[in-house]
Design an enzyme around this catalytic site. Structure first.
Site, PDB file in Angstrom:
ATOM      1  N   GLU A   1       0.818  -1.212   0.000  1.00 46.53           N
ATOM      2  CA  GLU A   1       0.000   0.000   0.000  1.00 46.53           C
ATOM      3  C   GLU A   1       0.852   1.263   0.000  1.00 46.53           C
ATOM      4  O   GLU A   1       0.490   2.273  -0.609  1.00 46.53           O
ATOM      5  CB  GLU A   1      -0.930   0.003   1.212  1.00 46.53           C
ATOM      6  CG  GLU A   1      -1.992  -1.072   1.217  1.00 46.53           C
ATOM      7  CD  GLU A   1      -1.470  -2.435   1.681  1.00 46.53           C
ATOM      8  OE1 GLU A   1      -2.233  -3.409   1.636  1.00 46.53           O
ATOM      9  OE2 GLU A   1      -0.286  -2.522   2.086  1.00 46.53           O
ATOM     10  N   LEU A  39      -0.014  -8.208  -9.510  1.00 42.69           N
ATOM     11  CA  LEU A  39       0.545  -7.406 -10.600  1.00 42.69           C
ATOM     12  C   LEU A  39       2.066  -7.341 -10.613  1.00 42.69           C
ATOM     13  O   LEU A  39       2.667  -7.062 -11.651  1.00 42.69           O
ATOM     14  CB  LEU A  39      -0.018  -5.988 -10.541  1.00 42.69           C
ATOM     15  CG  LEU A  39      -1.529  -5.882 -10.787  1.00 42.69           C
ATOM     16  CD1 LEU A  39      -2.003  -4.467 -10.543  1.00 42.69           C
ATOM     17  CD2 LEU A  39      -1.888  -6.327 -12.195  1.00 42.69           C
TER      18      LEU A  39
END
Length: 431
Positions: A67, A344
């Site tokens: 994050e 990803l």
């Protein structure tokens, strides 16, 4: 007023109870792994952070490494276009703090671990720093942090936001709490329409919501460096070797893969095991020993010249090391209690992506990856056949790499959309 006060007190009581329930585990990590020693003063409000300089202040917060890392292009762009602003970056984990310091202190940001969200601790910190804007990355919003920032007049935004099915059900059951929890946010910039529907289900107005896509698909040139040759040389992998990188592994992932790896007697197939949590290193090692797999530890100088399997017992290298992979697997996806990690990162390092059946944390993204054939979903029954086929067929591996690059290219406008929304908010603020 009484309702807000009661909600705050109940929330404090819940946090205190959660702390005592977790205390044995916390103290175990302190005494046996040395965790939290450097951060306890900030966490408990004994030491207050200090931000140098004058000017408006934006406070970014993300739960941990992933994050916090996705904030990099945002901070760089913010600094370029609004150099008068000061930056604060907080996170809940020590690994996140180390990552944030590496990425953002050179930009002038103040980095520290987020103090506990007890009203008697966090509110005084918020009052001292008095942020003008607070930005939460993905979904790690803390009630007292958010409400006190708003009380002092700050704007509060959620970026790259998501809400899991489990959290949605919990907040739907306590709909008033869900509304009160997220209502102070001025804008929610979300990853997809499914998350929008979930936030609306718990009472958030659609007027506050923007859907821009997943910011993690955005790659700035400075972050997209592929160091394949560097890592393959460092790991001592020859050009004939094929490397499988098993990232963010949990014990249940190890159990499944250990059974598959035991079939590979070909010395040209190398396996790099990367634990999600280093404190579970011994458990991982025991599982490999039980399966009869010989392995070395990176921290002890082992390389693939000596072993076909290595455990990467170092923090903060996984994303970079995916670039060395001929096949990359994202862990937590064979453990239903985890539900996956960042899908990803292998694509960003041009590695063929594989993941297991449990992907609750990114179910929509996983479905889109399957639709575009940019990622392979496997289960226990198909894993061996899929891996064997990829190892033997370079054309198939390259096809997945190209489809992964195409997927990222199609998605990369999500950052620009997010930035334009934030920029419109910054420019209309009266500081």
């Amino acid at each position: 007023m009484i309702r807000r006060w009661l909600t705050s007190r109940l929330y404090d009581a819940f946090l205190v109870c959660a702390f005592f329930v977790s205390a044995p585990r916390i103290f175990y990590k302190v005494f046996f792994h040395g965790k939290y020693i450097d951060s306890w003063k900030i966490r408990f409000g004994v030491q207050k952070p200090f931000v140098k300089g004058e000017g408006p202040l934006v406070w970014f917060h993300g739960a941990s490494v992933g994050e916090v890392s996705l904030l990099a292009p945002l901070l760089n762009r913010w600094r370029e276009e609004f150099p008068e602003w000061r930056f604060v970056v907080t996170t809940c984990s020590e690994a996140g703090v180390h990552t944030a310091r590496r990425l953002y202190e050179s930009l002038g940001a103040t980095v520290f671990v987020l103090p506990l969200d007890l009203s008697c601790i966090i509110k005084s910190v918020v009052r001292k720093l008095a942020p003008d804007i607070v930005i939460f990355s993905e979904g790690d919003c803390w009630l007292h942090f958010l409400t006190e920032s708003k009380r002092l007049g700050a704007k509060a935004f959620l970026i790259n936001g998501k809400l899991s099915e489990h959290s949605c059900k919990r907040f739907s059951f306590l709909k008033r709490l869900g509304r009160n929890y997220f209502a102070p946010l001025d804008l929610l910039i979300l990853q997809d329409e499914l998350y929008k529907q979930r936030f609306m289900q718990i009472g958030i107005s659609s007027d506050k919501i923007h859907v821009t896509g997943n910011m993690k698909t955005f790659i700035e040139s400075s972050l997209a460096t592929n160091r394949r040759d560097f890592w393959r040389a460092k790991l001592q992998i020859s050009s004939q070797d094929r490397l499988i990188v098993l990232g963010s592994m949990h014990p249940k992932d190890v159990e499944v893969w250990a059974e598959v790896v035991s079939h590979f007697h070909n010395s040209s197939t190398k396996i790099l095991w990367v634990p999600r949590h280093l404190e579970k290193l011994k458990e991982h090692a025991k599982l490999l020993e039980k399966a009869g797999i010989l392995f070395g530890l990176w921290s002890q100088g082992a390389s693939f010249r000596q072993y076909n399997s290595l455990i990467m017992d170092a923090m903060g290298v996984l994303k970079d090391i995916y670039s060395a992979a001929d096949i990359a697997f994202v862990g937590g996806t064979f453990d239903p209690s985890v539900g996956g990690h960042n899908l990803l990162e292998p694509l960003q390092k041009e590695a063929p992506l594989m993941f297991g059946p449990y992907i609750y944390s990114q179910s929509v993204l996983a479905e889109r990856l399957r639709e575009k054939e940019a990622g392979l979903s496997v289960n226990k029954e198909t894993l061996l056949d899929v891996v064997t086929d990829l190892l033997q067929n370079e054309k198939n591996r390259q096809a997945y790499i190209e489809k992964g690059k195409s997927f990222l290219k199609q998605e990369e406008n999500s950052f620009q959309q997010t930035w334009e929304i934030l920029k419109s908010q910054i420019t209309c603020m009266k500081i």
